[in-house]
Write an enzyme that holds these catalytic residues in place. Structure first.
Site, PDB file in Angstrom:
ATOM      1  N   ARG A 119     -40.109  -6.838   0.639  1.00 19.99           N
ATOM      2  CA  ARG A 119     -40.594  -5.459   0.625  1.00 19.99           C
ATOM      3  C   ARG A 119     -39.374  -4.546   0.535  1.00 19.99           C
ATOM      4  O   ARG A 119     -38.243  -4.994   0.704  1.00 19.99           O
ATOM      5  CB  ARG A 119     -41.421  -5.162   1.874  1.00 19.99           C
ATOM      6  CG  ARG A 119     -40.675  -5.407   3.179  1.00 19.99           C
ATOM      7  CD  ARG A 119     -41.543  -5.101   4.389  1.00 19.99           C
ATOM      8  NE  ARG A 119     -40.810  -5.358   5.624  1.00 19.99           N
ATOM      9  CZ  ARG A 119     -41.267  -5.053   6.834  1.00 19.99           C
ATOM     10  NH1 ARG A 119     -42.441  -4.482   6.962  1.00 19.99           N
ATOM     11  NH2 ARG A 119     -40.562  -5.317   7.909  1.00 19.99           N
ATOM     12  N   GLU A 158     -40.870   2.078   7.064  1.00 17.66           N
ATOM     13  CA  GLU A 158     -39.481   1.750   7.396  1.00 17.66           C
ATOM     14  C   GLU A 158     -38.565   1.853   6.175  1.00 17.66           C
ATOM     15  O   GLU A 158     -37.935   0.879   5.764  1.00 17.66           O
ATOM     16  CB  GLU A 158     -39.393   0.365   8.034  1.00 17.66           C
ATOM     17  CG  GLU A 158     -40.108   0.272   9.374  1.00 17.66           C
ATOM     18  CD  GLU A 158     -40.028  -1.118   9.996  1.00 17.66           C
ATOM     19  OE1 GLU A 158     -39.665  -2.078   9.305  1.00 17.66           O
ATOM     20  OE2 GLU A 158     -40.362  -1.238  11.193  1.00 17.66           O
ATOM     21  N   CYS A 165     -28.050   0.057  -9.097  1.00 15.09           N
ATOM     22  CA  CYS A 165     -28.344  -0.081 -10.523  1.00 15.09           C
ATOM     23  C   CYS A 165     -27.691   1.051 -11.313  1.00 15.09           C
ATOM     24  O   CYS A 165     -27.193   2.030 -10.742  1.00 15.09           O
ATOM     25  CB  CYS A 165     -29.856  -0.081 -10.738  1.00 15.09           C
ATOM     26  SG  CYS A 165     -30.625   1.544 -10.550  1.00 15.09           S
ATOM     27  N   GLU A 314     -45.072   1.649  16.087  1.00 10.69           N
ATOM     28  CA  GLU A 314     -45.219   0.197  16.187  1.00 10.69           C
ATOM     29  C   GLU A 314     -44.538  -0.302  17.454  1.00 10.69           C
ATOM     30  O   GLU A 314     -43.455   0.149  17.824  1.00 10.69           O
ATOM     31  CB  GLU A 314     -44.593  -0.521  14.986  1.00 10.69           C
ATOM     32  CG  GLU A 314     -45.306  -0.350  13.674  1.00 10.69           C
ATOM     33  CD  GLU A 314     -44.657  -1.170  12.557  1.00 10.69           C
ATOM     34  OE1 GLU A 314     -43.958  -2.167  12.871  1.00 10.69           O
ATOM     35  OE2 GLU A 314     -44.833  -0.810  11.387  1.00 10.69           O
TER      36      GLU A 314
END
Length: 721
Positions: A119, A158, A165, A314
């Site tokens: 992710r 997050e 790049c 969380e």
């Protein structure tokens, strides 16, 4: 004096209690949603964060959108009186996008483009990624921004990482051109004459790379600043794609504990409420006080970003699956750790996750609902009991934290400290140094704000500001701190401060640079000690601390005693040490330029030279600790200093080791949280004021509290003026 803040959402003016919910993983079994709703209500949960990693479920093919499953979830929530933070799913993109638009995949510092997977493996600069994010976000907002179950936007998940790049290289150069204007200005700021690194074209500049440039410290520092600005710009891009559909919905994004990769203060102005994710490693020692202090610091940091209540977005109701040792929470710890967040300013307690995933990397991560699928578990009971506690404490929602002390930390200072080569390349332990000072105040039950030097806040609200290891100190920061002290404030600073400016260029004319007049000292050299090597602080004037040799050395380094007025604690009288303390790691050799030595070094060729000083400036005082002292020093020092400054404590009593107290107030009523992280039962003295149990309302007749291991109590009292 302490106005109550409005609730995060007017739809839910109570404590938010809930979890990350992933119904997209359970579309094959419609009965799961109905059972989850039953269990949510049974656990006293009222809000879920929905759709965080649901991009593939929402847009399984480019341009084909599937909202039916999300309609069902939100409609059922509305029917059952449940609410949702609706997420933008940009934290992980679907495989079809990586295949069709490879530019969205990140490139590492080694210049190799990643494959699809994990992710946050995406480029924040990519036009294709930004376009696809804006399209999906807008469709979500158009459909759900006025849905009765939706209380706000949970942006991505997050944010973090960087991309090297070609698109990001060009964006970095453009950022530098805006910052410096000309190559001459950049070359001067970066000191590129070092090793003949002078740039003659913007195109020659690239991001730091393991096989390229890493030794120009200002270059490294600016890259980190750029990464923050680029990520914040992407966050703004997401906000712009949802905000117009209902400007009343608050937006947040979940942050991580003192995350090194992003300067979170750059996000504070973009977000309506701060949220963060806390995963302590409880029970890794005989007592949990060190872990608790670290997470208390983070709670204070995130509360301070907007100076109002925050969200614990969380936490785990059980264990994690990614820590080196994933321990179960012992009895009482779930309530204790959750109330710790509330004590420091959280108006929510939320978890990752609601229901355990059946497969992939987080299938064994803790959740409210285990694989067994019912409520008859220890964890579910803990969550349900906390739900009852939060419901009983609803009057705490919106209250403030009355901090009269502050710790000053900057992300770019942290980055610069880490990059500096010398004096101890095995570690100067900046974070540990900050925590030495913070933990002493936390142990005393003193509320603390965590502030930055570039914030536009009134420093005069604080009786005490602690600025540990302020290596990177802007000129304007020096001016503000000098004014703060002159106006009556008390500053505590330490070794390795005032060394470089915001360009990471060393100050000329003597350290600590712009703090020199405020502190009344000149730091000439700094001695690095090997691990295991020890010096010490000896009270000035003590036998053995001021030998004739030591006295001569101190007088030789400038001014000896420093005058008669110095040492007053902002009109509170002289602060004096009563014992010796060991010192480690770094010992700075300072000259007195108006300051007075409160302690001197015990040994080595600089024995007798100042190790702790105080300088009276105007109506205030500034202390300088020239070495890293043993932990007990900080408790003794701040205990004495806080008493002399009359800084209020949550409980005006001596707290047992491992027990802390924190307070929230609405100006009329104080809510005092007494929290036992010692690992054993404790008796906690009260301070003679009239208290009641905040949950039950029952008056307390005793002069002390008895707390079991991992015990916690919330008390209520009338606030003092």
């Amino acid at each position: 004096m302490h106005p109550k803040h409005p609730p995060i959402s007017g739809k839910l003016p109570v404590f938010m209690h809930g979890a990350d919910y992933n119904p997209d993983q359970w579309q094959h079994d419609p009965a799961v949603l109905e059972e989850d709703i039953r269990l949510m209500k049974l656990a006293g949960c009222n809000v879920m964060a929905v759709g965080i990693f649901a991009w593939a479920a929402l847009e399984p093919e480019e341009g084909r959108f599937e909202f039916g499953w999300l309609d069902r979830v939100l409609d059922r929530f509305a029917e059952e009186g449940l609410y949702a933070w609706l997420a933008t799913p940009s934290g992980a993109r679907p495989a079809w996008m990586s295949e069709r638009y490879p530019e969205v995949l990140r490139v590492g510092a080694n210049r190799v483009r990643n494959l699809h997977g994990h992710r946050h493996n995406h480029c924040y600069t990519s036009p294709a990624y930004r376009e696809k994010t804006a399209i999906l976000n807008a469709k979500l907002a158009e459909r759900y921004a006025h849905h009765p179950a939706v209380v706000g936007w949970h942006l991505s998940n997050e944010y973090g990482g960087d991309c090297h790049c070609p698109l990001c290289q060009e964006a970095f150069r453009e950022w530098l051109q805006r910052r410096y204007g000309t190559l001459d200005a950049l070359n001067a700021a970066w000191w590129t004459s070092f090793w003949a690194h002078t740039y003659t074209s913007w195109s020659q500049i690239e991001s730091p790379a393991p096989h390229g440039e890493t030794m120009v410290h200002a270059h490294n520092l600016d890259w980190r600043r750029y990464v923050t600005d680029r990520t914040a710009d992407f966050c703004s891009h997401e906000i712009a794609s949802v905000r117009p559909f209902n400007p009343e919905l608050p937006v947040t994004t979940n942050m991580m504990d003192w995350y090194d990769g992003l300067d979170y203060r750059r996000f504070a102005g973009l977000l309506d409420v701060i949220s963060w994710d806390a995963y302590p490693t409880w029970h890794d020692a005989a007592d949990d006080s060190r872990t608790a202090a670290w997470f208390a610091f983070n709670h204070d940091l995130f509360r301070s970003l907007k100076d109002k209540p925050f969200m614990l977005m969380e936490s785990t109701p059980s264990l994690t699956n990614w820590q080196p040792v994933s321990k179960l929470k012992k009895p009482g710890m779930h309530r204790l750790s959750s109330l710790q967040a509330v004590a420091h300013g959280a108006d929510t307690v939320q978890y990752f996750q609601w229901r355990k995933s059946r497969g992939s990397s987080e299938k064994l991560h803790g959740a409210v609902v285990d694989h067994v699928g019912h409520e008859h578990t220890r964890v579910f009971r803990d969550v349900a009991e906390l739900g009852g506690t939060l419901a009983a404490l609803r009057d705490v929602v919106g209250t403030t934290t009355p901090a009269r002390a502050a710790i000053l930390t900057d992300w770019d200072n942290r980055w610069a400290v880490r990059d500096a080569q010398g004096p101890r390349n095995c570690g100067v332990h900046y974070e540990d140094t900050v925590m030495d000072h913070y933990r002493a105040l936390w142990s005393l039950g003193i509320p603390v704000d965590v502030i930055g030097s570039e914030e536009q806040r009134d420093l005069g609200r604080y009786a005490l500001i602690v600025a540990p290891m302020l290596y990177l100190c802007r000129e304007e920061t020096g001016v503000r701190l000098e004014r703060y002290v002159s106006d009556g404030g008390v500053l505590v600073s330490t070794y390795w401060s005032g060394i470089v400016d915001e360009r990471d260029l060393c100050y000329l004319g003597g350290f600590p640079g712009p703090l020199r007049r405020t502190l009344g000292i000149w730091a000439e050299e700094i001695d690095a000690l090997y691990d295991g090597e020890i010096n010490g602080l000896v009270p000035a004037g003590a036998k053995g601390g001021r030998s004739e040799q030591g006295r001569a050395a101190a007088e030789a380094c400038g001014n000896g005693s420093g005058g008669t007025a110095h040492g007053d604690v902002a009109r509170g009288g002289q602060l004096r040490l009563s014992r010796e303390y060991d010192a480690r790691e770094l010992c700075e050799l300072v000259h007195l330029e108006g300051a007075e030595a409160l302690a001197v070094y015990r040994s080595d060729f600089y024995a007798g030279r100042p190790a702790l000083t105080v300088n009276r400036l105007g109506a205030g005082s500034a202390y300088y600790l020239a070495t890293r002292a043993e932990p007990t020093f900080y408790g003794d020092f701040y205990g004495q200093l806080s008493r002399k400054l009359r800084i209020p404590r949550a409980l005006d009593a001596e707290l047992p080791a491992g027990v802390t107290a924190q307070v929230r107030t609405d100006g009329a009523t104080d809510y005092v949280f007494v929290l036992n992280f010692s690992g054993s039962g404790q008796t906690v003295p009260l301070d003679g004021r009239a208290y009641a149990d905040a949950e039950s309302g029952e008056p307390l007749d005793a002069a002390e509290l008895t707390l079991p291991a991992n015990g916690s109590r919330v008390l209520r009292r009338a606030a003092e003026g």
